[in-house]
Enzyme design. Structure first.
Site, short mmCIF file in Angstrom:
data_model
loop_
_atom_site.label_atom_id
_atom_site.label_comp_id
_atom_site.label_asym_id
_atom_site.label_seq_id
_atom_site.Cartn_x
_atom_site.Cartn_y
_atom_site.Cartn_z
N ARG A 182 0.85 -1.19 0.00
CA ARG A 182 0.00 0.00 0.00
C ARG A 182 0.89 1.24 0.00
O ARG A 182 1.92 1.27 0.66
CB ARG A 182 -0.91 0.02 1.23
CG ARG A 182 -2.08 -0.92 1.13
CD ARG A 182 -2.99 -0.81 2.34
NE ARG A 182 -2.36 -1.27 3.55
CZ ARG A 182 -1.77 -0.51 4.46
NH1 ARG A 182 -1.78 0.81 4.35
NH2 ARG A 182 -1.20 -1.03 5.52
N TYR A 236 -1.83 -3.38 -6.70
CA TYR A 236 -1.60 -4.04 -5.42
C TYR A 236 -2.88 -4.10 -4.56
O TYR A 236 -3.64 -3.12 -4.48
CB TYR A 236 -0.49 -3.32 -4.61
CG TYR A 236 -0.41 -3.89 -3.23
CD1 TYR A 236 0.17 -5.14 -3.03
CD2 TYR A 236 -1.00 -3.27 -2.14
CE1 TYR A 236 0.19 -5.73 -1.78
CE2 TYR A 236 -1.00 -3.83 -0.88
CZ TYR A 236 -0.40 -5.07 -0.71
OH TYR A 236 -0.41 -5.66 0.53
N LYS A 253 -9.64 -2.15 1.87
CA LYS A 253 -9.29 -1.00 2.71
C LYS A 253 -10.11 0.24 2.33
O LYS A 253 -10.52 1.01 3.20
CB LYS A 253 -7.80 -0.69 2.57
CG LYS A 253 -6.90 -1.86 2.91
CD LYS A 253 -7.08 -2.31 4.33
CE LYS A 253 -6.15 -3.45 4.67
NZ LYS A 253 -6.33 -3.93 6.03
N HIS A 258 -10.17 -2.11 11.88
CA HIS A 258 -9.10 -2.97 11.35
C HIS A 258 -8.82 -4.07 12.38
O HIS A 258 -7.78 -4.08 13.03
CB HIS A 258 -7.86 -2.08 11.14
CG HIS A 258 -6.77 -2.72 10.34
ND1 HIS A 258 -5.45 -2.37 10.46
CD2 HIS A 258 -6.80 -3.68 9.39
CE1 HIS A 258 -4.72 -3.08 9.62
NE2 HIS A 258 -5.51 -3.90 8.97
N SER A 270 -1.10 -3.56 10.28
CA SER A 270 -0.82 -4.51 9.20
C SER A 270 0.45 -5.31 9.49
O SER A 270 1.45 -4.75 9.95
CB SER A 270 -0.62 -3.76 7.89
OG SER A 270 -1.69 -2.88 7.68
N CYS A 321 1.13 -7.53 11.75
CA CYS A 321 1.51 -7.67 13.16
C CYS A 321 0.85 -8.90 13.78
O CYS A 321 0.73 -9.00 15.00
CB CYS A 321 1.16 -6.43 13.96
SG CYS A 321 2.21 -5.03 13.61
N ASP A 381 -9.12 -9.55 9.45
CA ASP A 381 -8.60 -8.21 9.13
C ASP A 381 -9.56 -7.06 9.42
O ASP A 381 -9.12 -6.00 9.83
CB ASP A 381 -8.19 -8.17 7.64
CG ASP A 381 -7.34 -6.97 7.29
OD1 ASP A 381 -6.44 -6.62 8.08
OD2 ASP A 381 -7.56 -6.37 6.22
N ARG A 441 1.90 -12.21 -0.77
CA ARG A 441 0.56 -12.48 -0.22
C ARG A 441 -0.05 -13.73 -0.82
O ARG A 441 0.35 -14.19 -1.88
CB ARG A 441 -0.35 -11.29 -0.54
CG ARG A 441 0.09 -9.95 0.05
CD ARG A 441 -0.33 -9.83 1.47
NE ARG A 441 0.06 -8.57 2.08
CZ ARG A 441 -0.66 -7.95 3.02
NH1 ARG A 441 -1.81 -8.44 3.43
NH2 ARG A 441 -0.23 -6.85 3.58
C1 OXD Z 1 -3.05 -4.51 5.26
C2 OXD Z 1 -3.77 -5.67 4.68
O1 OXD Z 1 -2.12 -3.96 4.61
O2 OXD Z 1 -4.63 -6.22 5.39
O3 OXD Z 1 -3.39 -4.11 6.37
O4 OXD Z 1 -3.52 -6.04 3.52
MN MN Z 2 -5.04 -5.17 7.21
#
Ligand code: OXD
Ligand code: MN
Length: 586
Positions: free
Chosen positions: A69, A197, A206, A226, A248, A250, A275, A366
């Site tokens: 991102r 992306y 998002k 989130h 993100s 974590c 998420d 990913r």
């Molecule tokens: C992020 C995702 O970047 O969930 O938070 O992809």
């Molecule tokens: Mn996320």
């Protein structure tokens, strides 16, 4: 008479600007998916993987400058700058339309324009919302089919209505110089150009489910967060639901699919989401959570049998991998999957890889996988009314300061704990990794409006929930003086969840400290886990000097929001200072 007039009008209008060669309305069917996959295999957008070991799995290699991102190119375009607030990039809507609108002119020439109707949330839920993404990327379409309920189901729900979130996406020329992710929350509109992306291009995620939805949620009285959602089953079979907000990369996905170690195998974690959660006050006065997504867009590196066996079992079929490495047998590979890399790897950019050359898979590589494939998926993950949340957990990646776990004193104090959060940055966003930044509620990149108003909305929600969840903070990442993690994390985190469960049930031993209730050194179940001498004390220690510095950092951040900061946040900040000063005086 067209059935979806408002949508058709918008599609015509977009087509007259972007000038695609063809327009395809997506129905979300399996046949359509296969046709798109075959087209992408032919033109090299996708590469087939070993279909014996990984049936229905494909690899996409993105442009090397388009791997995460791009927060500096993400804007909130509200009529008044103050409504976007000081933590968001802002562009005046007319100027944004003029500047970025030019980039869409003719951007789909030679390409197919796909119309992707989708639902965020389960099909029968009153809390679900409709979106339509127009895109010229078939990769985006197949990902959206995994991540959302896409096609016919959404069109049927839309009917004649003109109430849907409009998302316009074009790959443009993929140049970072002409990349913009724009949100017009007042118009429920998203424009994204120049990136393929995930978080920039799968607009349901998002852009819609967090930035636009957070704005709608404030207007309508709910929260878009989130956070992962889990059900924790105790040995008696009772399931308690929790939502956890971490930045993100974590560990939300790993926590959402945790497998308890043998000694605590009476506990089981059920996955509802990994998420995003939409949280409404239900008719029963409890906070109810739905997962608006239908799939997982997870970070591959670090995913292994040890760290997340549920995910590993979920991603062996029907997966789109992005920017992972490939073994000579055509299997996907990433750092941490096995202790030693296999010979003959091809790296994420398609070049032969040898050890010592840096990472074979991109650190933010990913997988996109349907949620229903996850062995720990909750039988209630698609319940239309959502699951009742008993605990909210905030968490960051902090080498120092934050203890392993603590509980706030009240909803208001909990909102302050979330507002005061900070975390070290990861590869999920472009820019430096490991820099500590303030990240309230893990929403700094995703809140679609002024963060101070967002805190006020959280405070207000507390007034409206008859049985508000208890609020906690966790930190799995505290290190010793040598930089080694003090806590083993992953499956062992069940010990922390068990304490949280006990606290929710009015049990669990805790000491009152300046920052909140911290477990006493004997409060966590430690059967089967031995930590080095002194590690538990260090994990739970409140360091007066570190907290004084943290308090000051929080103050600087709150000062940026001063114009609209709710008085309760200032009060909590002052009370923390008073409590901390008593700590350093003793
Ligand atoms: C992020 C995702 O970047 O969930 O938070 O992809
Ligand atoms: Mn996320």
């Amino acid at each position: 008479m067209p059935q979806h007039r408002a949508l058709e009008q918008w599609v015509d209008q977009v087509a007259s600007i972007t000038r695609p060669d063809r327009i395809h309305w997506c129905d979300g069917s399996e046949e359509e998916y296969q046709v798109l996959i075959e087209g992408m295999l032919r033109d090299g957008t996708l590469i087939g993987l070993n279909h014996q070991r990984y049936p229905g799995c494909y690899l996409h290699r993105s442009h090397p400058s388009d791997v995460a991102r791009t927060e500096h190119l993400t804007f909130i375009c509200t009529s008044r700058k103050e409504d976007a607030g000081p933590t968001n990039n802002w562009m005046e809507p007319k100027e944004a339309r003029a500047q970025v609108g030019k980039l869409f002119e003719g951007s789909m020439k030679g390409r197919t324009m796909f119309v992707v109707p989708y639902l965020m949330g389960p099909a029968g839920s009153p809390y679900s919302k409709i979106g339509v993404e127009i895109t010229d990327s078939p990769y985006v379409v197949v990902n959206m089919r995994i991540m959302t309920r896409m096609g016919k189901v959404a069109l049927e729900r839309l009917g004649e209505s003109d109430s849907f979130v409009r998302g316009l996406h074009s790959l443009g020329d993929l140049s970072p110089d002409r990349r913009f992710i724009l949100h017009f929350p007042e118009e429920r509109l998203i424009w994204s150009i120049g990136s393929g992306y995930g978080g920039n291009a799968l607009l349901g995620k998002k852009c819609h489910a967090l930035r636009i939805a957070s704005w709608i949620g404030r207007e309508e009285g709910w929260l878009a967060e989130h956070t992962l959602i889990i059900g924790v089953e105790d040995p008696s079979g009772q399931v308690t639901y929790m939502a956890a907000a971490f930045p993100s990369a974590c560990g939300k996905t790993n926590l959402a699919m945790l497998v308890a170690p043998l000694q605590l195998s009476g506990y089981k974690v059920w996955t509802v989401g990994d998420d995003i959660a939409w949280l409404h006050v239900g008719p029963d006065g409890r906070l109810r959570a739905i997962n608006p997504e239908a799939g997982f867009f997870g970070v591959a590196p670090g995913t292994s049998v040890k760290t997340n066996s549920n995910m590993l079992a979920a991603i062996d079929r029907n997966v789109i991998f992005t920017n992972v490495a490939v073994t000579p047998d055509g299997e996907p590979w990433w750092e941490g999957k096995d202790p030693t890399p296999p010979n003959g790897l091809v790296d994420w950019q398609g070049n032969p890889w040898t050890p010592g050359e840096g990472a074979a898979a991109h650190p933010n590589s990913r997988f996109t996988v349907p949620a229903r494939q996850c062995p720990s998926i909750s039988p209630h993950w698609e319940d239309p009314e959502g699951v009742p949340i008993s605990a909210i957990i905030f968490g960051g990646r902090r080498a120092r300061v934050a203890p392993l776990v603590y509980q706030s004193y009240s909803w208001q104090h909990g909102v302050f704990v979330g507002a005061g959060m900070a975390s070290e940055t990861t590869a999920a966003q472009s820019g430096a990794v490991g820099v500590t930044r303030r990240d309230p509620m893990a929403m700094i990149p995703f809140c679609g409006y002024n963060m101070a108003d967002y805190f006020a909305h959280w405070l207000d929600m507390g007034q409206r929930i008859a049985h508000p969840p208890a609020i906690f903070h966790v930190n799995w990442f505290r290190t010793d003086t040598q930089g080694r993690f003090l806590w083993p994390g992953f499956g062992e985190n069940i010990r922390v969840l068990k304490w949280i469960l006990e606290r929710v049930q009015g049990q669990g031993k805790a000491a009152e400290t300046p920052i909140g209730f911290v477990p006493t050194s004997d409060a966590l179940e430690m059967d089967g886990l031995s930590l080095p001498a002194g590690a538990m004390d260090e994990l739970l220690r409140i360091d007066a000097d570190a907290w004084a510095a943290e308090h000051a950092e929080q103050g600087l951040f709150f000062d940026r929001l001063a114009a609209r900061l709710p008085v309760q946040i200032r009060q909590e900040h002052d009370m923390l200072r008073q409590r901390l000063s008593r700590l350093s005086a003793t």
